[in-house]
Design a protein around this motif. Structure first.
Motif, PDB file in Angstrom:
ATOM      1  N   GLY A   1     -76.112 -16.038  33.019  1.00  0.00           N
ATOM      2  CA  GLY A   1     -75.788 -16.933  31.912  1.00  0.00           C
ATOM      3  C   GLY A   1     -74.353 -17.427  32.018  1.00  0.00           C
ATOM      4  O   GLY A   1     -74.076 -18.627  31.951  1.00  0.00           O
ATOM      5  N   ILE A   2     -73.401 -16.510  32.163  1.00  0.00           N
ATOM      6  CA  ILE A   2     -71.992 -16.823  32.438  1.00  0.00           C
ATOM      7  C   ILE A   2     -71.506 -15.851  33.500  1.00  0.00           C
ATOM      8  O   ILE A   2     -71.690 -14.634  33.371  1.00  0.00           O
ATOM      9  CB  ILE A   2     -71.110 -16.696  31.181  1.00  0.00           C
TER      10      ILE A   2
ATOM     11  N   LEU B   1     -70.146 -20.846  36.349  1.00  0.00           N
ATOM     12  CA  LEU B   1     -69.168 -19.942  36.952  1.00  0.00           C
ATOM     13  C   LEU B   1     -67.751 -20.405  36.642  1.00  0.00           C
ATOM     14  O   LEU B   1     -67.451 -21.600  36.665  1.00  0.00           O
ATOM     15  CB  LEU B   1     -69.391 -19.922  38.476  1.00  0.00           C
ATOM     16  N   TYR B   2     -66.879 -19.434  36.347  1.00  0.00           N
ATOM     17  CA  TYR B   2     -65.457 -19.681  36.141  1.00  0.00           C
ATOM     18  C   TYR B   2     -64.668 -18.926  37.206  1.00  0.00           C
ATOM     19  O   TYR B   2     -65.157 -17.944  37.769  1.00  0.00           O
ATOM     20  CB  TYR B   2     -65.023 -19.238  34.744  1.00  0.00           C
TER      21      TYR B   2
ATOM     22  N   PRO C   1     -67.486 -13.109  26.590  1.00  0.00           N
ATOM     23  CA  PRO C   1     -68.381 -12.174  27.281  1.00  0.00           C
ATOM     24  C   PRO C   1     -69.028 -12.829  28.502  1.00  0.00           C
ATOM     25  O   PRO C   1     -69.333 -14.024  28.493  1.00  0.00           O
ATOM     26  CB  PRO C   1     -69.439 -11.838  26.217  1.00  0.00           C
ATOM     27  N   VAL C   2     -69.224 -12.045  29.549  1.00  0.00           N
ATOM     28  CA  VAL C   2     -69.838 -12.563  30.772  1.00  0.00           C
ATOM     29  C   VAL C   2     -70.958 -11.620  31.212  1.00  0.00           C
ATOM     30  O   VAL C   2     -70.977 -10.439  30.860  1.00  0.00           O
ATOM     31  CB  VAL C   2     -68.801 -12.729  31.907  1.00  0.00           C
ATOM     32  N   ASP C   3     -71.873 -12.168  31.981  1.00  0.00           N
ATOM     33  CA  ASP C   3     -73.013 -11.387  32.476  1.00  0.00           C
ATOM     34  C   ASP C   3     -72.765 -10.816  33.866  1.00  0.00           C
ATOM     35  O   ASP C   3     -73.378  -9.811  34.250  1.00  0.00           O
ATOM     36  CB  ASP C   3     -74.264 -12.268  32.516  1.00  0.00           C
TER      37      ASP C   3
ATOM     38  N   LEU D   1     -63.102  -4.897  32.302  1.00  0.00           N
ATOM     39  CA  LEU D   1     -64.403  -5.417  32.724  1.00  0.00           C
ATOM     40  C   LEU D   1     -65.528  -4.840  31.866  1.00  0.00           C
ATOM     41  O   LEU D   1     -66.419  -5.567  31.412  1.00  0.00           O
ATOM     42  CB  LEU D   1     -64.626  -5.057  34.191  1.00  0.00           C
ATOM     43  N   ALA D   2     -65.472  -3.534  31.619  1.00  0.00           N
ATOM     44  CA  ALA D   2     -66.507  -2.891  30.819  1.00  0.00           C
ATOM     45  C   ALA D   2     -66.538  -3.469  29.407  1.00  0.00           C
ATOM     46  O   ALA D   2     -67.594  -3.582  28.783  1.00  0.00           O
ATOM     47  CB  ALA D   2     -66.277  -1.387  30.771  1.00  0.00           C
ATOM     48  N   ALA D   3     -65.356  -3.869  28.894  1.00  0.00           N
ATOM     49  CA  ALA D   3     -65.291  -4.445  27.548  1.00  0.00           C
ATOM     50  C   ALA D   3     -65.751  -5.895  27.520  1.00  0.00           C
ATOM     51  O   ALA D   3     -66.139  -6.405  26.463  1.00  0.00           O
ATOM     52  CB  ALA D   3     -63.864  -4.345  27.018  1.00  0.00           C
ATOM     53  N   THR D   4     -65.710  -6.560  28.655  1.00  0.00           N
ATOM     54  CA  THR D   4     -66.042  -7.984  28.733  1.00  0.00           C
ATOM     55  C   THR D   4     -67.506  -8.221  29.063  1.00  0.00           C
ATOM     56  O   THR D   4     -68.110  -9.185  28.597  1.00  0.00           O
ATOM     57  CB  THR D   4     -65.163  -8.666  29.805  1.00  0.00           C
ATOM     58  N   LEU D   5     -68.097  -7.339  29.881  1.00  0.00           N
ATOM     59  CA  LEU D   5     -69.463  -7.549  30.346  1.00  0.00           C
ATOM     60  C   LEU D   5     -70.475  -7.388  29.204  1.00  0.00           C
ATOM     61  O   LEU D   5     -70.324  -6.537  28.333  1.00  0.00           O
ATOM     62  CB  LEU D   5     -69.807  -6.555  31.444  1.00  0.00           C
ATOM     63  N   SER D   6     -71.495  -8.204  29.257  1.00  0.00           N
ATOM     64  CA  SER D   6     -72.617  -8.046  28.343  1.00  0.00           C
ATOM     65  C   SER D   6     -73.372  -6.765  28.700  1.00  0.00           C
ATOM     66  O   SER D   6     -73.189  -6.208  29.793  1.00  0.00           O
ATOM     67  CB  SER D   6     -73.540  -9.260  28.451  1.00  0.00           C
ATOM     68  N   PRO D   7     -74.238  -6.241  27.787  1.00  0.00           N
ATOM     69  CA  PRO D   7     -74.992  -5.018  28.100  1.00  0.00           C
ATOM     70  C   PRO D   7     -75.748  -5.155  29.429  1.00  0.00           C
ATOM     71  O   PRO D   7     -76.376  -6.169  29.704  1.00  0.00           O
ATOM     72  CB  PRO D   7     -75.958  -4.903  26.912  1.00  0.00           C
TER      73      PRO D   7
END
Length: 314
Positions: A98-99, A121-122, A154-156, A177-183
């Motif tokens: 998704g992102i 993608l960023y 948030p990123v996937d 990274l753990a705080a930014t990633l989606s489940p």
């Protein structure tokens, strides 16, 4: 000087600066400098991206690619097939996310190709010259890149190629990274990993991946798995390739070509390589040159089920 610990497994290390310290627990090699990793790396990469003295060496590149093809055919066909298959899976995951964000996009060639293919993608990079150069070359994608290591949403999937080994604080990177990633988000890493046994400090002097001061850690797979697991990531796929280019660059170091920016950049005009014959001989000798590391690609999932199979110790 404060106590030093292995960045991979947190095992205590002997004290020292400006040399690699090998962990007796996981085998990873740690480099500590009086300057921070961001300062040491930005000095190199800002100079690299701002270098206007480069010119393509088309004839020499033809020699290189011919030797590389023979190396793969004779010594590494199966390994290359498995590595390529994993790279193809990684690209499919990026395109399907998704992102997604690429941290440390460098020249931006891969970022541009994936954006053209339709990836959401960023790109993030610490070198402002890399960001500025990408925006100049690709104005349609100027809003897709920025300086830093964390996207403000948030990123996937997070993809990082040739960055993780440059970090003084991989723990900070993984916490963010753990705080930014989606489940169940995915981390994709490509980095050099130590595969040789019983590596000596003397051997590192002519191995391109033991690159002072830019490569702060050369992980073993055992150490890398322990580090990622501390932050909730489990390696679910990995593949290695013993890259012929490492052999060539090691041979250059052995031959006395000690300007690391020229050695690592295949398009740089190399001092001392006065003839194609000299270069071809160097490429031939590279077949018989030892490497301490392999190029590794891994897919790690955050919160992956314990039943997923992890990597074997290396």
């Amino acid at each position: 000087m404060t106590d030093q610990h292995c960045r991979a497994c947190r095992h205590p290390l002997e004290t020292g600066l400006d040399r690699y310290l090998f962990c007796s627990n996981c085998g990873s090699a740690n480099y500590f400098s009086a300057a921070g990793a961001e300062s040491d790396n930005c000095a190199y990469f800002n100079a690299l991206h701002g270098d206007t003295g480069r010119r393509p060496l088309f004839q020499r590149q033809q020699f290189y690619h011919a030797c590389e093809a023979r190396y793969v055919r004779w010594f590494a066909a199966g390994e290359r097939e498995g590595f390529t298959a994993l790279l193809e899976e990684i690209e499919k995951r990026i395109l399907a996310a998704g992102i997604a964000v690429e941290v440390g996009f460098g020249s931006g060639a891969e970022l541009k190709r994936l954006l053209d293919a339709g990836a959401n993608l960023y790109g993030l990079d610490l070198a402002d010259t890399a960001v500025d150069a990408f925006r100049r070359r690709h104005p349609d994608y100027a809003g897709r890149v920025a300086c830093g290591t964390r996207l403000d949403r948030p990123v996937d999937l997070v993809y990082s190629n040739a960055l993780f080994e440059h970090l003084d604080r991989p723990d900070h990177f993984l916490t963010n990274l753990a705080a930014t990633l989606s489940p169940n988000g995915v981390l994709v890493l490509r980095l050099p990993v130590i595969t040789a046994r019983n590596v000596t400090l003397d051997a590192t002097a002519v191995d391109i991946n033991f690159w002072r001061p830019c490569h702060r850690v050369l992980y073993t797979m055992r150490g890398l798995a322990q580090l990622l697991e501390r932050y909730g990531f489990r390696i679910i796929r990995h593949a290695a390739f013993h890259y012929y280019g490492y052999r060539v660059m090691n041979r250059m170091l052995q031959a006395g070509y000690d300007d690391i920016r020229q050695v690592r950049n295949p398009y740089h005009s190399m001092r001392g390589l006065q003839s194609d014959k000299t270069y071809r001989l160097l490429l031939l000798k590279a077949f018989f040159t030892r490497t301490l590391c392999a190029e590794m690609a891994i897919i790690a999932q955050h919160g992956a089920d314990d039943r997923e199979r992890g990597p074997d110790d290396a």
